[in-house]
Enzyme design. Structure first.
Site: not given
Ligand code: GDP
Length: 327
Positions: A19, A25, A116-118, A145, A149, A174, A188, A211
């Site tokens: 990777g 990676g 991953s922390s998820c 996912y 993991k 993250n 992300h 979001w």
């Molecule tokens: P997670 O750590 O596995 O939840 O993954 P993400 O990095 O995709 O998202 C982290 C948090 O950021 C979540 O609460 C999303 O709703 C929020 N978020 C807000 N805006 C965005 C965006 O534009 N992209 C992503 N990926 N997440 C967002």
């Protein structure tokens, strides 16, 4: 268990980063280079296709790596996890089983699998310690996912138990940094917001929609610092239990969005789209073991954001040149 005796993890070792084109990676390869490791094998674009068991097996038979960092497998942010769960799970299961199996068959001295922390249950006590793994339901948005993991962690433990190999695993917070996926939908949160806020500034938009509620907290860690932690763990950690790679910056999504807006110079108002999911409420990692091994993050958050943004701008310019050359 010390199969690495006689083949120590030092610059003469043959090292394979599975990777090498992923965020982590690529950062590991960079740190190895900086640390004087000259025997890296299977570096992109020479890397085998890890979804093809035959190619992986042929590669290991020929390259005979001593040390393997397994940072491969597709990943995505919250939206990508919701929309491509099968693709993400299948890809991760396939590349992990192929690499772990061939590393064992060809006597790798040590393998470090990056989970991953998820993998932690949605409501694990904070900060999350490895004793919480498999004690409760996963966050539904990334369940497929995370299951893949967790299977990777279990696979390393099974090979350890049955074959006595030094295969270990680590659970990173993250990560973000250069070479990340900046696509608007699948990225992300940091690269996603960076690109979208950059474009909102250029278009002069007065409001920007984030979001979720903005209240979830994440522990962010710069990919270069994370890569350094991986090298420390490869050199000094030898237990079956996974080790958390945390110790970064704990911030709410609203705070991260504001920091990125400030950095890209977006002057508008940030609003929150609560019809979009939040994912896990909290994701902090208990990382005392890593600190005991001597690792500390080196890059302040603001500088890490700036380096990531510089990479994005450079890369965007290169992409634009390619498009112009192609038409
Ligand atoms: P997670 O750590 O596995 O939840 O993954 P993400 O990095 O995709 O998202 C982290 C948090 O950021 C979540 O609460 C999303 O709703 C929020 N978020 C807000 N805006 C965005 C965006 O534009 N992209 C992503 N990926 N997440 C967002």
């Amino acid at each position: 268990m010390r199969p690495d005796v006689g083949r120590p993890f030092h610059p003469a070792a043959r090292v394979f980063v599975a990777g090498g084109d992923t965020l982590l990676g690529a950062a590991i390869l960079e740190r190895l280079r900086a640390g004087g490791f000259r025997n890296t094998v299977g570096v992109p674009p020479q890397a085998p296709d890890l979804t093809d068991a035959g190619q992986v097996e042929d590669f290991f038979a020929e390259a005979q790596p001593d040390y393997v960092f397994l940072a491969a497998g597709k990943s995505a942010g919250i939206h990508g996890n919701q929309h491509h769960p099968a693709e993400l799970m299948h890809d991760n299961l396939a590349v992990t089983t192929h690499v772990v199996h061939s590393a064992w068959r060809h006597n790798a001295a040590k393998l470090l699998y990056l989970a991953s922390s998820c993998c932690y249950p949605k409501h694990a006590p904070q900060p999350m310690g490895v004793e919480s793994l498999m004690t409760g339901p996963l966050e539904p948005t990334n369940e497929a996912y995370a299951t893949a993991k967790l299977a990777g962690v279990g696979l390393c433990q099974a090979y350890r138990r049955q074959y006595g190999v030094n295969f270990i695993s680590a659970i990173p917070a993250n990560g973000f940094g250069p070479q990340d996926d900046f696509s608007p939908e699948d990225s992300h949160v940091i690269p996603g917001l960076m690109r979208k806020l950059h474009e909102a500034r250029r278009r002069g938009e007065r409001t920007f929609s984030i979001w979720g509620t903005g209240s979830p907290r994440r522990e962010f860690i710069y990919s270069g610092d994370l890569a350094e932690a991986c090298l420390v763990v490869m050199a000094r950690y030898n237990d079956s239990e996974p080790i958390n790679l945390g110790g970064g910056n704990d911030l709410s999504i609203a705070e991260v969005a504001q920091a990125i807006a400030d950095m890209v110079g977006y002057p508008g108002r940030l609003i929150f789209d609560t019809s979009k999911p939040d994912g896990m409420p909290l994701k902090g990692l208990e990382a005392s073991k890593l600190r005991e091994l001597g690792w500390r993050p080196q890059t302040p958050f603001r500088r890490a954001l700036e380096e990531t943004y510089e990479w994005f701008l450079r890369h965007q310019a290169e992409d634009a040149r390619h498009v112009r050359a192609a038409v």
